[in-house]
Design an enzyme around this catalytic site. Structure first.
Site, PDB file in Angstrom:
ATOM      1  CD  GLU A 167     -26.416 -43.131  -8.940  1.00 33.13           C
ATOM      2  OE1 GLU A 167     -27.646 -43.322  -8.864  1.00 33.13           O
ATOM      3  OE2 GLU A 167     -25.878 -42.060  -8.614  1.00 33.13           O
ATOM      4  CG  ASP A 214     -23.627 -39.330  -7.635  1.00 30.13           C
ATOM      5  OD1 ASP A 214     -22.877 -38.442  -7.206  1.00 30.13           O
ATOM      6  OD2 ASP A 214     -24.831 -39.426  -7.329  1.00 30.13           O
ATOM      7  CG  HIS A 223     -22.386 -42.138  -4.899  1.00 28.20           C
ATOM      8  ND1 HIS A 223     -22.837 -41.983  -3.606  1.00 28.20           N
ATOM      9  CD2 HIS A 223     -23.496 -42.034  -5.684  1.00 28.20           C
ATOM     10  CE1 HIS A 223     -24.157 -41.806  -3.614  1.00 28.20           C
ATOM     11  NE2 HIS A 223     -24.580 -41.828  -4.866  1.00 28.20           N
ATOM     12  CG  HIS A 271     -26.663 -38.438 -10.543  1.00 25.08           C
ATOM     13  ND1 HIS A 271     -27.215 -39.464  -9.822  1.00 25.08           N
ATOM     14  CD2 HIS A 271     -27.613 -38.038 -11.444  1.00 25.08           C
ATOM     15  CE1 HIS A 271     -28.461 -39.682 -10.265  1.00 25.08           C
ATOM     16  NE2 HIS A 271     -28.707 -38.837 -11.251  1.00 25.08           N
ATOM     17  NE  ARG A 317     -25.559 -36.996  -2.981  1.00 24.25           N
ATOM     18  CZ  ARG A 317     -26.160 -38.158  -3.001  1.00 24.25           C
ATOM     19  NH1 ARG A 317     -26.682 -38.650  -1.905  1.00 24.25           N
ATOM     20  NH2 ARG A 317     -26.259 -38.866  -4.107  1.00 24.25           N
ATOM     21  CD  GLU A 373     -28.808 -38.101  -7.134  1.00 23.09           C
ATOM     22  OE1 GLU A 373     -29.814 -38.779  -7.358  1.00 23.09           O
ATOM     23  OE2 GLU A 373     -27.675 -38.605  -6.994  1.00 23.09           O
TER      24      GLU A 373
HETATM   25  C1  LER Z   1     -28.192 -42.206  -4.187  1.00 26.56           C
HETATM   26  O1  LER Z   1     -27.336 -41.577  -3.323  1.00 26.56           O
HETATM   27  C2  LER Z   1     -28.024 -41.659  -5.557  1.00 26.56           C
HETATM   28  O2  LER Z   1     -27.001 -41.122  -5.910  1.00 26.56           O
HETATM   29  C3  LER Z   1     -29.149 -41.791  -6.467  1.00 26.56           C
HETATM   30  O3  LER Z   1     -28.817 -41.333  -7.737  1.00 26.56           O
HETATM   31  C4  LER Z   1     -29.673 -43.187  -6.455  1.00 26.56           C
HETATM   32  O4  LER Z   1     -30.677 -43.392  -7.361  1.00 26.56           O
HETATM   33 MN    MN Z   2     -26.698 -40.305  -7.873  1.00 27.90          MN
END
Ligand code: LER
Ligand code: MN
Length: 272
Positions: free
Chosen positions: A153, A186, A189, A212, A218, A247
């Site tokens: 990731e 993700d 991010h 994610h 978030r 997530e």
């Molecule tokens: C950390 O911010 C994250 O996105 C998780 O998925 C890390 O394993």
């Molecule tokens: Mn993540």
């Protein structure tokens, strides 16, 4: 694309998880709300009542998409880039234990924060990067033998200084050359690191195995300002067939966030 709900035991320092508490109960709860898949974040599979989890998965009729492993770094401080060999070996052993459980349930194992941070300066930086690669290769070989996949990731710069962008994670995967390590992105991010989320998805489509989803703040998808209609239509265009792991922060509470995420995404997914 199936939507997968994140579940973890309570009390971890890692917060963006929808369902927290007893795994068996939370799996039932996720299924009751309508999730077809779950992502289990587990600190140590050797301390888990695996039988209870397996029973609950079967009873609930859900698939386990992925196993999150970052709690071992956040809560125990074990990671791949460490200069201390004992710490690196503990991280490798932990991932191998995750692979054993994942092989039993057909899940992929996530390599996220457990890769660890890099020192700021060279030559120490290159040495730590090489250590992470060696650790990951050993885990990948173990995973390959048990027909299990790993996901690497990309994580934003405020949480990690190692592999922030899709491009950086992709290059690392290609340098490793293991067929079982896929790219994991993700949206939380990506919103910080990528010039364009859609372009990063397209440019790295051939390596993408897991994603994610969380909104810009978030919170659950639909609660911030990310353009999920465009993100989902890009995923559809590139032929992504993996899971959409939710997530996100359990705000205003876990059940509300879970219902919001699932309802919002199902609606977008039905507009094919
Ligand atoms: C950390 O911010 C994250 O996105 C998780 O998925 C890390 O394993
Ligand atoms: Mn993540």
């Amino acid at each position: 694309m199936k939507v997968s709900a994140t579940i973890s035991a309570s009390g971890s320092g890692f917060a963006p998880i929808l369902f927290q508490g007893d795994y068996a109960q939370q799996i039932q709860e996720a299924a009751r709300i309508g999730f077809e898949a779950v992502e289990l974040h587990i600190r140590d599979p050797n301390r888990l009542d695996r039988r209870a989890v397996l029973r609950s998965i079967k009873e609930a009729g859900v698939v386990v998409s992925t196993i999150g492993t970052g709690q071992a770094y956040v809560d125990e401080g074990i990671f791949f880039t460490s200069g201390n060999e004992e710490i690196r070996l503990a991280a490798i052993e932990r991932i191998k234990a995750h692979v054993d459980f994942a092989a039993q349930i057909g899940a992929r194992v996530i390599i996220g924060t457990i890769k660890g941070p890099l020192p700021e300066k060279e030559p120490e930086r290159a040495v730590a990067r090489a250590r992470a690669k060696d650790c990951l290769l050993e885990c990948a070989e173990y995973a390959r033998e048990s027909h299990t996949g790993l996901t690497l990731e990309a994580i934003n710069r405020y949480e990690s200084n190692f592999l922030n962008t899709a491009e950086e994670a992709r290059r690392f995967i290609e340098e490793m050359g293991s067929p079982v390590v896929g790219l994991h992105l993700d949206t939380f991010h990506m919103n910080i690191e990528e010039t364009s989320i859609e372009r990063a998805l397209r440019d790295n489509a051939d390596r993408l195995v897991h994603i994610h989803l969380a909104d810009s703040n978030r919170w659950a998808p639909g609660m911030g300002h990310l353009d999920f209609p465009s993100i989902l239509s890009t995923l559809r265009d590139i032929g992504y067939e993996g899971y959409l792991g939710i997530e996100c922060l359990p705000l205003p509470d876990g059940e509300t966030a879970a219902r919001q995420a699932l309802g919002y995404l199902q609606n977008l997914l039905s507009e094919a």
